[in-house]
Structure formats: structure tokens, C-alpha cells
Design an enzyme around this catalytic site. Sequence first.
Site, PDB file in Angstrom:
ATOM      1  N   HIS A   1      30.733 -52.282  91.368  1.00 67.24           N
ATOM      2  CA  HIS A   1      32.097 -51.772  91.589  1.00 67.24           C
ATOM      3  C   HIS A   1      32.349 -50.636  90.606  1.00 67.24           C
ATOM      4  CE1 HIS A   1      33.173 -55.200  94.155  1.00 67.24           C
ATOM      5  NE2 HIS A   1      32.323 -55.866  93.383  1.00 67.24           N
TER       6      HIS A   1
ATOM      7  N   HIS B   1      29.666 -61.006 101.240  1.00 68.34           N
ATOM      8  CA  HIS B   1      30.318 -61.862 100.250  1.00 68.34           C
ATOM      9  C   HIS B   1      30.411 -63.241 100.912  1.00 68.34           C
ATOM     10  CE1 HIS B   1      33.181 -62.612  96.803  1.00 68.34           C
ATOM     11  NE2 HIS B   1      33.323 -63.683  97.569  1.00 68.34           N
TER      12      HIS B   1
ATOM     13  N   HIS C   1      25.447 -61.626  95.350  1.00 69.79           N
ATOM     14  CA  HIS C   1      25.802 -62.436  94.175  1.00 69.79           C
ATOM     15  C   HIS C   1      25.815 -63.949  94.456  1.00 69.79           C
ATOM     16  CE1 HIS C   1      29.660 -62.078  96.144  1.00 69.79           C
ATOM     17  NE2 HIS C   1      29.946 -60.896  95.653  1.00 69.79           N
TER      18      HIS C   1
ATOM     19  N   ASP D   1      27.162 -56.828  90.048  1.00 71.24           N
ATOM     20  CA  ASP D   1      28.556 -57.120  90.399  1.00 71.24           C
ATOM     21  C   ASP D   1      29.479 -56.808  89.216  1.00 71.24           C
ATOM     22  OD1 ASP D   1      30.706 -57.780  91.965  1.00 71.24           O
ATOM     23  OD2 ASP D   1      30.462 -59.948  91.756  1.00 71.24           O
TER      24      ASP D   1
HETATM   25  C1  NCD Z   1      35.057 -58.049  92.522  1.00 67.53           C
HETATM   26  C2  NCD Z   1      36.098 -56.960  92.200  1.00 67.53           C
HETATM   27  O1  NCD Z   1      36.808 -57.100  91.213  1.00 67.53           O
HETATM   28  O2  NCD Z   1      36.152 -55.958  92.941  1.00 67.53           O
HETATM   29  N1  NCD Z   1      35.351 -59.215  91.736  1.00 67.53           N
HETATM   30  C3  NCD Z   1      34.474 -60.197  91.411  1.00 67.53           C
HETATM   31  O3  NCD Z   1      34.901 -61.185  90.829  1.00 67.53           O
HETATM   32  N2  NCD Z   1      33.202 -60.114  91.681  1.00 67.53           N
HETATM   33  C4  NCD Z   1      35.044 -58.332  93.975  1.00 67.53           C
HETATM   34  C5  NCD Z   1      33.845 -59.126  94.424  1.00 67.53           C
HETATM   35  O4  NCD Z   1      32.715 -58.639  94.405  1.00 67.53           O
HETATM   36  O5  NCD Z   1      34.009 -60.270  94.825  1.00 67.53           O
HETATM   37 ZN    ZN Z   2      31.289 -57.502  93.882  1.00 68.41          ZN
END
Ligand code: NCD
Ligand code: ZN
Length: 369
Positions: A31, A152, A190, A263
Site C-alpha cells: 500500500h 483478500h 497475506h 502488506d
Molecule cells: C490494509 C490498508 O490499510 O490498506 N490494511 C491491512 O490491515 N492490511 C488493507 C488490507 O490489505 O487489508
Molecule cells: Zn494489503
Amino acid sequence: MPLLAHHVPRPAQTPAGTTLVIDRPDDWHLHLRDGEELKAVLPHTAAQFHRAIIMPNLKPPVTTTALALAYRKRILEARPAGSDFDPLMTLYLTDNTPADEIHRAKASGVVHAVKLYPAGATTNSDSGVTDLKHTYKALEAMQEAGMVLAIHGEVTDRDIDVFDREKVFIDEKLIPLRRDFPALRVVFEHITTKDAADYVATAEGEIAATITAHHLLYNRNALFQGGIRPHYYCLPVLKRELHRQSLLEAATSGKPRYFLGTDSAPHAMGDKESDCGCAGCYTALHALELYATAFEAVGRLDRLEGFASHFGPDFYRLPRNAGKVRLHRQDWSIPTALPYGDRIVVPLAHGETLGWRFEASLQTNDASR
Ligand code: NCD
Ligand code: ZN
């Protein structure tokens, strides 16, 4: 708080000064956010990885090839001077994604996967899929085009225990979906459970899984160590120790179906330390060091390179990177706060000592051609 799940000893087999050189790695789940936040976090990833699969859960989400191209341009512009970081874009699948959009994505050459978020599963997933049947035209087009579906894998039903949502997703959604689209190429993102690791090990067809460093290093006790610890909260949530052990076994098995996806999901400190804290752990700063720590803990540093640098590009049908990177066995302290636009972000395991330190690319892809 110890770096590793608290009953796992911190490894000390490798003497200080030892170096580990591996082929240049990529991050297959990342992200990057946007705007000033993008500028703040991108240098961390660009320092360690040549490429990354960029998650499309912006506000609004990246649902079209045109949006993905525009986002890619903003990422390229935010790169530090001299960086050859290559963002691999994804589209956010919705109930209304037309087959044509998949064809456009494929033709663009820069969209490498389409991301399935069950509606409401995680941060910025409100536009996600409400019923897989609504996506069948798009999935058909993806299967035909060889486009990867990145999933996901959690159900969102509030009646299902949050620790069971991945397993229920496998049984109720993933297995039927893959029966209907046996040639669809799938990355189970993940993974956090033994159930998912076992499913991926034996499932037929083209399937792989990414595994984060935090799911290799921590079990769910980390969330409640002496109090509630919001910086260890992510989705899918950390699970019990037997699952962590199973993920470690999978990641260090040398099997090409498991590869690196951090992630890394930055949120401003105040949004995590809050009445209703956001999910996401920030690991871009020290990603490879965290993975090295996990692999070393089970005496499998020799398998880090395949997991971090080979199996991802092989699955995504991209060339492996040509350069190398180096890690040093050297203690350093993880900072407690980093700039994040006009706010701050707190990296995972802040304030703790890490036994590995990333050095830098020894050679870029371009230089080696
Ligand atoms: C991710 C996000 O903050 O965009 N958060 C997370 O806990 N991994 C979204 C995601 O990948 O589920
Ligand atoms: Zn993610």
C-alpha cells in the site's frame, strides 16, 4: 516487548558483521497511498525493492485502467532521484467491473493483477464485491487473458468469528470460485492460517500466496502484550501460534507457491491510536530485515532469496531482477516515528533492536544489462 512472539527466542546464531547477499527482491503486496503520504513512504520501498504490486484501495479506489495509469504516473513522479522503482499496478474489482475493463487492463501492459476485496473486509473496501456472481463476466475475461486475481481472503459476515474468517472464506468462497474458474491464476494474499497454507500447498491449478513479515514474527498475543497494541493490528488479524508456525514452515519451505508480500499499510499515528483504530502495519522501512529475522529464527536464511526474489516474478511471469542487495548482521534501533505528510507514522516494532540491516542495491537492473 520482544521482537518475536514472546516465547520464541531471539536468534543469535549469525555473528555480527556477517553479510547476506541476495538477488534484488520485489514486494508482491504493498500500500503506497497517495499525495504527500505517497512521497513519505515510497523512498523506503524503493530503497529495498525493484518492483511492487501496488494495492488499489485508494479513496476513491483504482477501478479502471485509466485511473491505474494516472496513479502509476504519480508514483513515478514521487520516486527519489535516480530510483528505478517499477510500480506494478492493480485494478480494484467491483460488482460492476465490465469484461472490457479487463481487456483494457491487459492491453496496458502495466496492470498486473485485479484485486478482490469482499465488501467491507478491510481499510477502504466499501466498494468491494458484494457477491462473487456479480463478477463472473470479469473473471471469465481474466481467466482468458491470464490476468492474476489477487484475493483478500476473508468473509465479512459479522456472525463469523474474526479469527475464523480466512478459513470460512476458503471453504465457502475460494473453493467454489476456483471450481468455476479452474484456469484463473490466483494469488491468495497475506495468508495468516495453517488452513490457507495447507490449501495453497495442495490446491490444483495456478495458485500462490503472499506472506507478510509480521505474520511470520508475531502471533495474536502481540496485540495484547501488557495492554492493547494498535500498531500490531492488521487485517487479516494475527492468529494463534500454531498458525504462525505453519506460515514460517511454508515461507521457508523453498516451495515456489509462497513469496514475499509485505502488506506494508501506513496509517497516521492518530488513526491507529484511536477509539476505532485502523488496520495496517507499517513495515516498508525495514521489510527485508524483518523477513531475515524470521528466516534466521528457523535457520533458513538460505531460503530467503527464493522467497523474496525469485518465486514472485516467476508466478507473475516477469523476469527476475538482475541486481543484488546486501544485508548486514548488525544491531540497530527501529525509530519510533517517521514523517507522514503533515502527520507521523509509527513503524512496526518501533523502538526495538533489529539484528539485520539493509545496505543498498549493489547494482540496478539497468546497470547490469
Ligand atoms: C490494509 C490498508 O490499510 O490498506 N490494511 C491491512 O490491515 N492490511 C488493507 C488490507 O490489505 O487489508
Ligand atoms: Zn494489503
